[in-house]
Design a protein around this motif. Structure first.
Motif, PDB file in Angstrom:
ATOM      1  N   UNK A  16     -38.056  24.500  25.179  1.00 41.05           N
ATOM      2  CA  UNK A  16     -37.957  23.100  24.817  1.00 41.05           C
ATOM      3  C   UNK A  16     -38.641  22.593  23.642  1.00 41.05           C
ATOM      4  N   UNK A  17     -38.306  21.934  22.679  1.00 42.20           N
ATOM      5  CA  UNK A  17     -39.147  21.049  21.759  1.00 42.20           C
ATOM      6  C   UNK A  17     -39.727  20.138  22.656  1.00 42.20           C
ATOM      7  N   UNK A  18     -41.220  19.843  22.333  1.00 38.04           N
ATOM      8  CA  UNK A  18     -41.876  18.843  23.050  1.00 38.04           C
ATOM      9  C   UNK A  18     -41.189  17.512  23.092  1.00 38.04           C
ATOM     10  N   UNK A  19     -40.829  17.013  21.920  1.00 42.04           N
ATOM     11  CA  UNK A  19     -39.938  15.734  21.692  1.00 42.04           C
ATOM     12  C   UNK A  19     -38.755  15.767  22.739  1.00 42.04           C
ATOM     13  N   UNK A  20     -38.036  16.921  22.754  1.00 43.19           N
ATOM     14  CA  UNK A  20     -36.691  17.032  23.509  1.00 43.19           C
ATOM     15  C   UNK A  20     -37.225  16.757  24.959  1.00 43.19           C
ATOM     16  N   UNK A  21     -38.014  17.639  25.438  1.00 41.28           N
ATOM     17  CA  UNK A  21     -38.559  17.597  26.860  1.00 41.28           C
ATOM     18  C   UNK A  21     -38.891  16.196  27.298  1.00 41.28           C
ATOM     19  N   UNK A  22     -39.623  15.616  26.354  1.00 45.32           N
ATOM     20  CA  UNK A  22     -40.245  14.204  26.428  1.00 45.32           C
ATOM     21  C   UNK A  22     -39.229  13.005  26.686  1.00 45.32           C
ATOM     22  N   UNK A  23     -38.132  13.315  25.861  1.00 50.00           N
ATOM     23  CA  UNK A  23     -37.107  12.235  26.186  1.00 50.00           C
ATOM     24  C   UNK A  23     -36.357  12.416  27.278  1.00 50.00           C
TER      25      UNK A  23
ATOM     26  N   UNK B 263     -42.119  24.602  23.512  1.00 53.03           N
ATOM     27  CA  UNK B 263     -42.691  24.883  24.742  1.00 53.03           C
ATOM     28  C   UNK B 263     -41.774  26.141  25.077  1.00 53.03           C
ATOM     29  N   UNK B 264     -42.649  27.112  25.596  1.00 47.87           N
ATOM     30  CA  UNK B 264     -41.910  28.459  26.023  1.00 47.87           C
ATOM     31  C   UNK B 264     -41.320  28.127  27.471  1.00 47.87           C
ATOM     32  N   UNK B 265     -40.231  28.747  27.902  1.00 42.55           N
ATOM     33  CA  UNK B 265     -39.742  28.540  29.272  1.00 42.55           C
ATOM     34  C   UNK B 265     -40.810  28.511  30.221  1.00 42.55           C
ATOM     35  N   UNK B 266     -41.791  29.373  30.011  1.00 42.90           N
ATOM     36  CA  UNK B 266     -42.879  29.509  31.084  1.00 42.90           C
ATOM     37  C   UNK B 266     -43.729  28.055  31.125  1.00 42.90           C
ATOM     38  N   UNK B 267     -44.059  27.587  29.926  1.00 38.05           N
ATOM     39  CA  UNK B 267     -44.768  26.269  29.990  1.00 38.05           C
ATOM     40  C   UNK B 267     -43.895  25.165  30.444  1.00 38.05           C
ATOM     41  N   UNK B 268     -42.475  25.165  30.076  1.00 36.49           N
ATOM     42  CA  UNK B 268     -41.658  24.299  30.786  1.00 36.49           C
ATOM     43  C   UNK B 268     -41.667  24.318  32.345  1.00 36.49           C
ATOM     44  N   UNK B 269     -41.827  25.404  32.937  1.00 31.55           N
ATOM     45  CA  UNK B 269     -41.759  25.588  34.298  1.00 31.55           C
ATOM     46  C   UNK B 269     -43.084  25.050  34.778  1.00 31.55           C
TER      47      UNK B 269
ATOM     48  N   UNK C 228     -45.849  20.323  37.836  1.00 34.29           N
ATOM     49  CA  UNK C 228     -46.582  19.391  37.968  1.00 34.29           C
ATOM     50  C   UNK C 228     -45.917  18.057  38.151  1.00 34.29           C
ATOM     51  N   UNK C 229     -44.878  17.883  37.251  1.00 39.04           N
ATOM     52  CA  UNK C 229     -44.210  16.591  37.111  1.00 39.04           C
ATOM     53  C   UNK C 229     -42.961  16.136  37.862  1.00 39.04           C
ATOM     54  N   UNK C 230     -42.181  17.351  38.246  1.00 42.56           N
ATOM     55  CA  UNK C 230     -40.798  17.680  38.905  1.00 42.56           C
ATOM     56  C   UNK C 230     -39.789  17.626  37.537  1.00 42.56           C
ATOM     57  N   UNK C 231     -38.705  17.916  38.004  1.00 42.19           N
ATOM     58  CA  UNK C 231     -37.596  17.809  37.044  1.00 42.19           C
ATOM     59  C   UNK C 231     -37.460  16.460  36.324  1.00 42.19           C
ATOM     60  N   UNK C 232     -37.287  16.265  35.171  1.00 42.31           N
ATOM     61  CA  UNK C 232     -36.985  14.701  34.563  1.00 42.31           C
ATOM     62  C   UNK C 232     -35.643  14.274  35.020  1.00 42.31           C
TER      63      UNK C 232
END
Length: 78
Positions: free
Chosen positions: A15-22, A63-69, A74-78
């Protein structure tokens, strides 16, 4: 192999950081969401350490798939 987790609609991929953040902050501007997610990361030392071990850099835009995981752990799924 499916990209979906059990009973979840969240797709595990890069994911792009901004994409995941949204996804975490859908009701604010993407730039603000990105800033807020970065703040969460930087103020959670154990998370930041795990991300760094997974080759995360604070100025990373992707963010790599591992970093996203790791973030999801930590925060749960959005």
């Amino acid at each position: 192999m499916s990209e979906h987790t059990n009973n979840s609609h969240f797709v595990h991929r890069s994911y792009g950081l901004k994409e995941l953040a949204t996804l975490y902050f859908p009701n604010i501007a993407p730039a603000s969401a990105s800033t807020r997610l970065k703040h969460w990361i930087m103020t959670t030392p154990a998370l930041l350490n795990r991300l760094i071990q997974a080759s995360y850099r604070p100025n990373a835009r992707i963010l790599s798939p591992r970093q996203v995981d790791i973030i999801l752990d930590e925060f749960g799924e959005p």
